[in-house]
Motif scaffolding. Structure first.
Motif, PDB file in Angstrom:
ATOM      1  N   ARG A 469      -7.314   5.457  -0.614  1.00  0.00           N
ATOM      2  CA  ARG A 469      -8.014   6.175  -1.676  1.00  0.00           C
ATOM      3  C   ARG A 469      -7.787   7.682  -1.577  1.00  0.00           C
ATOM      4  O   ARG A 469      -7.614   8.358  -2.603  1.00  0.00           O
ATOM      5  N   GLN A 472      -4.207   8.307  -2.738  1.00  0.00           N
ATOM      6  CA  GLN A 472      -4.129   8.094  -4.188  1.00  0.00           C
ATOM      7  C   GLN A 472      -4.690   9.300  -4.939  1.00  0.00           C
ATOM      8  O   GLN A 472      -4.121   9.734  -5.962  1.00  0.00           O
ATOM      9  N   HIS A 475      -2.094  12.041  -5.013  1.00  0.00           N
ATOM     10  CA  HIS A 475      -1.014  11.739  -5.962  1.00  0.00           C
ATOM     11  C   HIS A 475      -1.473  11.902  -7.412  1.00  0.00           C
ATOM     12  O   HIS A 475      -0.653  12.166  -8.296  1.00  0.00           O
ATOM     13  N   SER A 476      -2.783  11.735  -7.639  1.00  0.00           N
ATOM     14  CA  SER A 476      -3.288  11.861  -9.014  1.00  0.00           C
ATOM     15  C   SER A 476      -3.336  13.310  -9.489  1.00  0.00           C
ATOM     16  O   SER A 476      -3.553  13.566 -10.678  1.00  0.00           O
ATOM     17  N   SER A 618       3.062   1.943  -6.315  1.00  0.00           N
ATOM     18  CA  SER A 618       2.371   3.238  -6.346  1.00  0.00           C
ATOM     19  C   SER A 618       1.129   3.157  -5.478  1.00  0.00           C
ATOM     20  O   SER A 618       0.655   2.073  -5.130  1.00  0.00           O
ATOM     21  N   MET A 619       0.572   4.329  -5.125  1.00  0.00           N
ATOM     22  CA  MET A 619      -0.646   4.325  -4.311  1.00  0.00           C
ATOM     23  C   MET A 619      -1.822   3.744  -5.078  1.00  0.00           C
ATOM     24  O   MET A 619      -2.741   3.160  -4.482  1.00  0.00           O
ATOM     25  N   ALA A 620      -1.826   3.861  -6.395  1.00  0.00           N
ATOM     26  CA  ALA A 620      -2.898   3.251  -7.198  1.00  0.00           C
ATOM     27  C   ALA A 620      -2.861   1.732  -7.049  1.00  0.00           C
ATOM     28  O   ALA A 620      -3.907   1.083  -6.884  1.00  0.00           O
ATOM     29  N   THR A 623      -4.011   0.758  -3.465  1.00  0.00           N
ATOM     30  CA  THR A 623      -5.472   0.793  -3.342  1.00  0.00           C
ATOM     31  C   THR A 623      -6.104  -0.441  -3.984  1.00  0.00           C
ATOM     32  O   THR A 623      -7.019  -1.054  -3.412  1.00  0.00           O
TER      33      THR A 623
END
Length: 654
Positions: A469, A472, A475-476, A618-620, A623
């Protein structure tokens, strides 16, 4: 006569009733009262059952509760008095790795059969209570990583069957009682308290690891300093007479003093000449001299404490600032603002300390990492912060301030927040929140001895989710924003084992000389410039981190199969041979009903560590997948597995 006998018989009956022994029904009532008082997300007991013996974490013998194991199940609040007075047949009580507070309930003294007491990793406070020393069957006592204060009680001598005593990472003060003598003691640790004085003779057989982080002397450390056995003229010696120093000794003292004075004079002359040649002295060189005696072998994560201690009177971390300012007074900014001698804070938080407070703080070295040395600074008002002294910063003043201010705006519960920074031409200091539990690297690899607390699936998956988290969120913030240095030593932990990602945003500040080997084992294969790491490269590093969590193997340590194969390829080779269970850390294999979730997380880790960037999620998505597999495992009612020592191990102590 018979009418007179009736009241007597009734009185006798009422007197005997309170003495009736507790039974399984009273045990059940006590457990329900405990559940009501402290809760916990996995106390999913079926209260419709009349017997508690099938409840998770409860074991019975002879129709009584004898074992209660509730480790790492998010218990919180205080343990009320009146519960353990009914659980009188308990032999093992484990409530480790929760968030329990307050003092230990006094009715624990009723559990006279207790052999194993595991309460480490909570927030218990107050002095170690005397009633514990009445539990003479105790074999294992673990009170580590709490907030216990006061001294180490001499009453421990009453526990003649005690084999394990762990009280490290508390706030215990004073000296270890010199007459402390526990004859069967095999495991002992008082590290990271506030103890002083000498190590008692009966404990000198234990290694230094049992005493680190205190101000102790004597074996296994250096001998304690003792007064010289020489009396000055006019003082009575032990025989009642007067003992004078020999003439040769006096002459030696005089000559030595003169030589020392001349040496100091020569040093002062040399220093003055150097100052006359240059208007500005390198603060880096001065600060290095100030802590040249601190040995920092290799790279250590923030949170790993070296042999430092409190009360050194001057902050090693602030030595760099003092070298620039020349004293403890912040100087004024010069015309171009390049030498502002003040802390710059982020956000709207109250400025509870300033540069002067930092200069006066006591400190200890936490470790030497990729971007510089980190220190734990204890300010006079009690505030504790982590200070990172950056090295090899090569960008311009303006660019540094722009980049570090962008880091300061990052705000997420799974990031270690940057609170303030200090900038001068020769020194750059960053001030962070201090994470008392240290790093994931230290937790996984720091203690492999018998006193190690096993990390269960719930703790490891919680850490994985928190770290995911945090990354993520980074990255956001934009497609060009990445961490650039993801590894287990940069995942710090709170006391409840929540993950906090540290060192984000610093990869773009340092020169190339600092970076070639800094992420060995974690770096994605496509990365050629460690200062330019893409988000997909972050995902690769996070995949290696997940493999480290699952296997217990550090990717930067010894060769995994004597051929130099890195961790991702080693895992893939094992999985291809369908030896999946051989991959997992032995500490994880003891937990039942979570094999499917462990395999799912392993597959996610392999996906993240794919050779080609476009094959990585992706990290999303990472998660989301961790949240899903954790949700499925938490729905299972699990019985926690045995603690550090099994009950059968203790029967021989009788």
């Amino acid at each position: 006569m018979r009418p007179r006998l009736l009241p007597i018989l009734l009185f006798a009956l009422l007197a005997v009733l309170p003495l009736a022994k507790p039974d399984l029904g009273s045990d059940r009532s006590a457990l329900l009262a405990l559940r009501l008082a402290v809760g916990g997300r996995t106390l999913l007991w079926n209260v419709t059952e009349s017997s508690p013996c099938s409840w998770a974490g409860v074991l019975c013998e002879d129709n009584r509760v004898t074992v209660l194991r509730l480790p790492g199940v998010a218990l919180s609040g205080e343990l009320p008095t009146g519960i353990f007075g009914n659980l009188t047949r308990l032999r093992t009580l484990s409530m480790r790795l929760n968030a329990l507070t307050g003092q230990l309930p006094s009715d624990l003294a009723s559990c006279v059969n207790l052999r194993n007491l595991y309460l480490q990793g909570n927030f218990f406070s107050g002095e170690i209570p005397d009633f514990l020393f009445t539990l003479r069957d105790l074999v294992r006592l673990n009170l580590a990583s709490n907030n216990f204060s006061g001294g180490i009680p001499l009453g421990l001598n009453n526990l003649t069957r005690l084999k394990t005593l762990f009280v490290e990472n508390n706030q215990l003060t004073g000296s270890i009682p010199p007459t402390l003598d526990i004859p069967k003691l095999e495991q002992f640790n008082v590290s990271n308290n506030l103890l002083n004085g000498s190590v008692p003779e009966k404990l000198q057989s234990f290694k230094q690891d049992s005493f680190l982080g205190n101000s102790l002397c004597g074996l296994p450390f250096e001998a304690c300093s003792s007064p010289q056995n020489v009396s000055l003229p006019g003082e009575n010696n032990a025989n009642g007479g007067k003992k004078k120093l020999p003439g040769g000794a006096i002459a030696g003292i005089v000559i030595g003093s003169v030589l020392a004075f001349l040496l100091i004079l020569v040093i002062l002359i040399v220093v003055c000449r150097k100052k006359s040649r240059s208007k500005k002295t390198s603060a880096v060189d001065i600060a290095t001299v100030k802590h040249a005696e601190v040995e920092i072998p290799g790279e250590k994560p923030v949170g790993e404490v070296e042999n430092g201690g409190y009360g050194n009177g001057y902050s090693v971390a602030a030595a760099a600032v003092a070298a620039m300012t020349g004293n403890a007074k912040p100087a004024e900014a010069n015309a171009n603002g390049a030498g502002v001698k003040k802390l710059v804070f982020f956000g709207n938080a109250a400025r509870v300390f300033d540069l002067e407070d930092l200069l006066r703080a006591s400190a200890e070295v936490l470790g030497k990492g990729t971007f510089g040395t980190a220190y734990k600074a204890v300010l006079e008002m009690g505030t504790v912060v982590a200070v990172k002294r950056l090295k090899d910063v090569t960008i311009s003043d303006k660019e540094f301030k722009e980049k570090i201010e962008a880091v300061g705006t990052m705000d997420h519960e799974n990031l270690v927040p940057l609170r303030a920074y200090y900038y001068s031409r020769d020194e750059k200091l960053l001030v962070y929140d201090y994470m008392a539990m240290g790093s994931l690297s230290a937790l996984l690899h720091g203690n492999k001895g018998a006193g190690r607390t096993p990390l269960n699936w719930e703790i490891r998956s919680t850490i994985a989710l928190g770290a995911a988290r945090g990354i993520q969120y980074l990255h956001s913030q934009g497609p060009a924003v990445s961490h650039g240095n993801i590894k287990s030593s940069n995942i710090l932990l709170t006391k409840s084992y929540d993950a906090r990602v540290s060192d984000f945003g610093l990869a773009h500040l340092v020169g190339p000389s600092s970076t070639p080997n800094r992420v060995a084992g974690y770096r994605a294969p496509e990365v050629t410039d460690p200062r330019k790491v893409s988000q997909k490269a972050d995902v690769y590093s996070f995949g290696v981190l997940l493999l480290e969590l699952l296997t217990g193997k550090a990717p930067t340590h010894a060769l995994l199969n004597e051929e130099g194969v890195d961790l991702p390829r080693w895992v893939q080779s094992i999985v291809r041979e369908e030896w999946t269970s051989e991959v997992f850390d032995l500490e994880l294999l003891r937990y039942q009903n979570v094999e499917e979730e462990m395999v799912q997380l392993l597959q996610l880790a392999v996906d993240c560590a794919a050779q080609y960037p476009d094959k990585r999620p992706s990290m999303a998505e990472v998660t989301r997948r961790i949240e899903e597999l954790r949700g499925s495992s938490l729905r299972e009612v699990q019985i926690p597995q045995p603690d550090l020592i099994n009950d059968s191990d203790d029967i021989s102590s009788r």
